[in-house]
Design a protein around this motif. Structure first.
Motif, PDB file in Angstrom:
ATOM      1  N   LYS A   1       0.846  -1.188   0.000  1.00  0.00           N
ATOM      2  CA  LYS A   1       0.000   0.000   0.000  1.00  0.00           C
ATOM      3  C   LYS A   1       0.887   1.246   0.000  1.00  0.00           C
ATOM      4  N   VAL A   2       0.625   2.135  -0.928  1.00  0.00           N
ATOM      5  CA  VAL A   2       1.402   3.365  -1.053  1.00  0.00           C
ATOM      6  C   VAL A   2       0.446   4.546  -0.939  1.00  0.00           C
ATOM      7  N   VAL A   3       0.661   5.386   0.065  1.00  0.00           N
ATOM      8  CA  VAL A   3      -0.213   6.537   0.321  1.00  0.00           C
ATOM      9  C   VAL A   3       0.547   7.826   0.035  1.00  0.00           C
ATOM     10  N   TYR A   4      -0.118   8.736  -0.655  1.00  0.00           N
ATOM     11  CA  TYR A   4       0.527   9.987  -1.039  1.00  0.00           C
ATOM     12  C   TYR A   4      -0.529  11.048  -1.308  1.00  0.00           C
ATOM     13  N   GLN A   5      -0.077  12.261  -1.500  1.00  0.00           N
ATOM     14  CA  GLN A   5      -0.971  13.406  -1.718  1.00  0.00           C
ATOM     15  C   GLN A   5      -1.190  13.657  -3.206  1.00  0.00           C
ATOM     16  N   LYS A   6      -2.405  14.042  -3.522  1.00  0.00           N
ATOM     17  CA  LYS A   6      -2.722  14.442  -4.895  1.00  0.00           C
ATOM     18  C   LYS A   6      -3.742  15.570  -4.835  1.00  0.00           C
ATOM     19  N   THR A   7      -3.501  16.631  -5.599  1.00  0.00           N
ATOM     20  CA  THR A   7      -4.464  17.724  -5.697  1.00  0.00           C
ATOM     21  C   THR A   7      -4.612  18.088  -7.168  1.00  0.00           C
ATOM     22  N   ASP A   8      -5.546  18.971  -7.455  1.00  0.00           N
ATOM     23  CA  ASP A   8      -5.732  19.421  -8.833  1.00  0.00           C
ATOM     24  C   ASP A   8      -4.472  20.082  -9.375  1.00  0.00           C
TER      25      ASP A   8
ATOM     26  N   GLY B   1      -1.996  15.610   5.820  1.00  0.00           N
ATOM     27  CA  GLY B   1      -1.336  15.256   7.071  1.00  0.00           C
ATOM     28  C   GLY B   1      -2.285  14.667   8.088  1.00  0.00           C
ATOM     29  N   THR B   2      -3.497  15.220   8.159  1.00  0.00           N
ATOM     30  CA  THR B   2      -4.488  14.728   9.111  1.00  0.00           C
ATOM     31  C   THR B   2      -4.907  13.299   8.774  1.00  0.00           C
ATOM     32  N   LYS B   3      -5.192  13.065   7.506  1.00  0.00           N
ATOM     33  CA  LYS B   3      -5.651  11.736   7.087  1.00  0.00           C
ATOM     34  C   LYS B   3      -4.534  10.701   7.179  1.00  0.00           C
ATOM     35  N   LEU B   4      -3.303  11.110   6.845  1.00  0.00           N
ATOM     36  CA  LEU B   4      -2.190  10.184   6.960  1.00  0.00           C
ATOM     37  C   LEU B   4      -1.953   9.811   8.420  1.00  0.00           C
ATOM     38  N   ALA B   5      -1.985  10.805   9.306  1.00  0.00           N
ATOM     39  CA  ALA B   5      -1.771  10.530  10.729  1.00  0.00           C
ATOM     40  C   ALA B   5      -2.802   9.540  11.255  1.00  0.00           C
ATOM     41  N   LEU B   6      -4.028   9.697  10.796  1.00  0.00           N
ATOM     42  CA  LEU B   6      -5.085   8.789  11.222  1.00  0.00           C
ATOM     43  C   LEU B   6      -4.820   7.374  10.715  1.00  0.00           C
TER      44      LEU B   6
ATOM     45  N   PRO C   1       0.001   2.492   5.799  1.00  0.00           N
ATOM     46  CA  PRO C   1       0.595   2.152   4.496  1.00  0.00           C
ATOM     47  C   PRO C   1       1.974   1.531   4.653  1.00  0.00           C
ATOM     48  N   ASP C   2       2.426   0.869   3.598  1.00  0.00           N
ATOM     49  CA  ASP C   2       3.792   0.335   3.576  1.00  0.00           C
ATOM     50  C   ASP C   2       4.788   1.429   3.219  1.00  0.00           C
ATOM     51  N   VAL C   3       4.420   2.255   2.248  1.00  0.00           N
ATOM     52  CA  VAL C   3       5.259   3.373   1.808  1.00  0.00           C
ATOM     53  C   VAL C   3       4.378   4.611   1.771  1.00  0.00           C
ATOM     54  N   PHE C   4       4.914   5.751   2.185  1.00  0.00           N
ATOM     55  CA  PHE C   4       4.091   6.961   2.167  1.00  0.00           C
ATOM     56  C   PHE C   4       4.927   8.226   2.028  1.00  0.00           C
ATOM     57  N   TYR C   5       4.244   9.251   1.610  1.00  0.00           N
ATOM     58  CA  TYR C   5       4.781  10.597   1.370  1.00  0.00           C
ATOM     59  C   TYR C   5       4.793  11.326   2.708  1.00  0.00           C
ATOM     60  N   GLU C   6       5.966  11.789   3.132  1.00  0.00           N
ATOM     61  CA  GLU C   6       6.135  12.332   4.483  1.00  0.00           C
ATOM     62  C   GLU C   6       6.792  13.704   4.442  1.00  0.00           C
TER      63      GLU C   6
ATOM     64  N   GLY D   1      10.584  20.614   2.046  1.00  0.00           N
ATOM     65  CA  GLY D   1      10.725  19.441   1.203  1.00  0.00           C
ATOM     66  C   GLY D   1       9.999  18.246   1.781  1.00  0.00           C
ATOM     67  N   TRP D   2       9.858  17.240   0.959  1.00  0.00           N
ATOM     68  CA  TRP D   2       9.135  16.038   1.339  1.00  0.00           C
ATOM     69  C   TRP D   2      10.008  14.818   1.099  1.00  0.00           C
ATOM     70  N   THR D   3       9.609  13.733   1.718  1.00  0.00           N
ATOM     71  CA  THR D   3      10.377  12.501   1.654  1.00  0.00           C
ATOM     72  C   THR D   3       9.444  11.322   1.381  1.00  0.00           C
ATOM     73  N   LEU D   4      10.045  10.159   1.168  1.00  0.00           N
ATOM     74  CA  LEU D   4       9.305   8.910   1.186  1.00  0.00           C
ATOM     75  C   LEU D   4       9.775   8.117   2.394  1.00  0.00           C
ATOM     76  N   ALA D   5       8.823   7.533   3.092  1.00  0.00           N
ATOM     77  CA  ALA D   5       9.124   6.757   4.290  1.00  0.00           C
ATOM     78  C   ALA D   5       8.429   5.406   4.208  1.00  0.00           C
ATOM     79  N   ILE D   6       8.830   4.503   5.070  1.00  0.00           N
ATOM     80  CA  ILE D   6       8.231   3.167   5.138  1.00  0.00           C
ATOM     81  C   ILE D   6       7.612   2.986   6.513  1.00  0.00           C
ATOM     82  N   GLY D   7       6.424   2.438   6.549  1.00  0.00           N
ATOM     83  CA  GLY D   7       5.732   2.237   7.812  1.00  0.00           C
ATOM     84  C   GLY D   7       6.454   1.237   8.707  1.00  0.00           C
ATOM     85  N   ALA D   8       6.540   1.568   9.982  1.00  0.00           N
ATOM     86  CA  ALA D   8       7.249   0.705  10.926  1.00  0.00           C
ATOM     87  C   ALA D   8       6.618  -0.682  11.018  1.00  0.00           C
TER      88      ALA D   8
END
Length: 451
Positions: free
Chosen positions: A36-43, A81-86, A95-100, A331-338
């Motif tokens: 599962k990969v979670v990240y941000q997307k906007t218009d 950030g709110t939805k990812l934290a939740l 998620p396994d990998v996510f935008y941080e 800046g942003w990073t990619l991280a892996i869920g613990a």
């Protein structure tokens, strides 16, 4: 890109949890695996989606039986950030990998959400190509690395040359101090009252954009700081803090900026990029190095003339003293869920997403400042837009936010102080005093220092 309106209601949060849970597939029983990969997307921000789609195709082709499930979260930075934290709070939705975001790394490490990556990075040859300063963004207090940088940015003053020329301002324009900014803004207002002379984000509506694209340039330009690295304490009683609020008060009181109501609109940046600059109704704004990404082909607000009409200038220090200019970098990073059950596969996907080709395309699509040496040396990167050299050069005078677990609440207190001043609810002295009290309440009086 730091577009943050206020946090949403609990019902929105509950809905986010439901959606994230609903899109989590049941564990397959055929031996296949899912990441599962979670990240941000906007218009206006689709570069990450493009990169992950390419990485998914490449990764799945090389790893038969493994499916990459992309789970974009629609929303600006605060919503994301709110939805990812939740999602991170529950093993069923994490998620396994996510935008941080870089400023969340340390607090999320403290919360136990991020996997330590050192052993994986030791075996990744590409890691040597990453800038040492950028690497530090993913490092926690224990010295371990928990996230890999996607790119970085700087902040500067973006200005419309046609507006400046109409007001009789000589080009290229480079303010030497704060007074030069005010004098220029007053000339623009006198020439055409329908033009917003100088936009500077303020208030809680723009969230982190308020501090990164405005207040911190002012504060660090006074010689003061938000956090004292030597004593590891938060600064209170700062004359520079009051002076910074005083500058905002002058800017807004004289009608040299947008109206307070416009400033509190979380979507004001859309008007800045999509209407006011292209239509010649804005003189200047403090913004990130990513600004051209909105106007380039394929951007949210395509504007063929931006390269000819726009220019960039470093933000000056208060009185023109050393170092002469101030910038902020995030800046942003990619991280892996613990809690990932597939740490090796998760890192393999992360390294695929951030290989040279994918990094180059993402950097170009999002007008980022490269963090990989091979991307920085690429002719396509160097010629991406007319401003790459200018904004990259600001790295030498840039600052970074204190990446502590307390920082998000400190930032909110700064935003509240600016809002009180621009709306006239508080004087700079009152707002600064309330900020000092808020900081002491957040971290404890023993973790503050008067400077």
């Amino acid at each position: 890109m730091m577009r943050r309106p206020a946090l949403k209601t609990l019902s929105l949060i509950a809905s986010a949890l439901f959606l994230l849970t609903a899109c989590t597939p049941a564990a397959p029983d055929d031996g296949s695996k899912t990441l599962k990969v979670v990240y941000q997307k906007t218009d206006s921000f689709t570069a990450l989606e493009t990169m992950f789609q390419a990485a998914k195709k490449e990764f799945e082709a090389a790893n038969q039986g493994v499916t990459v499930e992309l789970q974009p979260i629609q929303g600006n930075d605060d919503d994301y950030g709110t939805k990812l934290a939740l999602a991170l709070r529950s093993p069923s939705t994490a998620p396994d990998v996510f935008y941080e975001d870089t400023f969340k790394v340390r607090s999320d490490v403290d919360a136990g959400y991020l996997l330590k990556l050192d052993s994986h990075l030791d075996g990744w040859a590409d890691w040597e190509k990453f800038d040492d300063g950028a690497k530090a963004a993913g490092r926690a207090d224990d010295g371990g690395t928990y996230a890999v940088p996607l790119g970085t940015d700087t902040r500067a003053i973006w200005y419309n040359k046609k507006v400046f020329e109409a007001a009789g301002i000589s080009l290229p324009w480079q303010p030497r101090n704060w007074q030069d900014i005010l004098d220029t803004a007053r000339k623009i207002k006198a020439d055409d009252p329908s033009v917003v002379p100088f936009n500077m984000y303020a208030g809680k509506g723009s969230g982190e954009g308020t501090v990164m694209q405005g207040f911190y340039e002012l504060l660090y330009g006074t010689g003061s700081t938000l956090y004292d690295e030597e004593s590891k304490k938060w600064v209170v009683g700062s004359a520079g803090f009051k002076d910074s609020l005083g500058f905002l008060k002058t800017l807004y009181d004289e009608g040299l900026a947008v109206t307070p109501a416009e400033a509190l609109d979380a979507n004001i940046w859309k008007k800045v990029f999509g209407e006011w600059f292209p239509d010649g109704k804005l003189g200047a704004t403090v913004e990130g190095s990513y600004a051209p990404s909105f106007w380039q082909d394929g951007g949210s607000y395509e504007w063929p003339g931006y390269a000819q009409d726009m220019a960039v200038a470093p933000f000056p220090t208060q009185d023109g003293g050393e170092p002469g200019a101030v910038s902020m970098s995030g800046g942003w990073t990619l991280a892996i869920g613990a809690g990932t059950k597939e740490p090796d596969l998760a890192f393999k996907f992360l390294s695929t997403a951030l290989n040279r080709d994918n990094s180059l395309k993402f950097t170009l699509d999002s007008s980022q400042i490269a963090v990989r040496s091979d991307v920085a040396e690429d002719s396509g990167y160097q010629g991406a837009n007319p401003f790459v050299k200018d904004v990259s050069g600001l790295v030498s005078v840039t600052r970074y936010r204190p990446a502590t677990s307390d920082y998000p609440r400190i930032s909110a207190a700064v935003q509240e102080a600016t809002e009180g001043v621009i709306t006239g609810a508080k004087s700079p002295d009152q707002a600064a005093a309330d900020y000092d009290a808020a900081v002491a309440d957040i971290v404890g009086g023993d973790k503050t220092v008067r400077k």
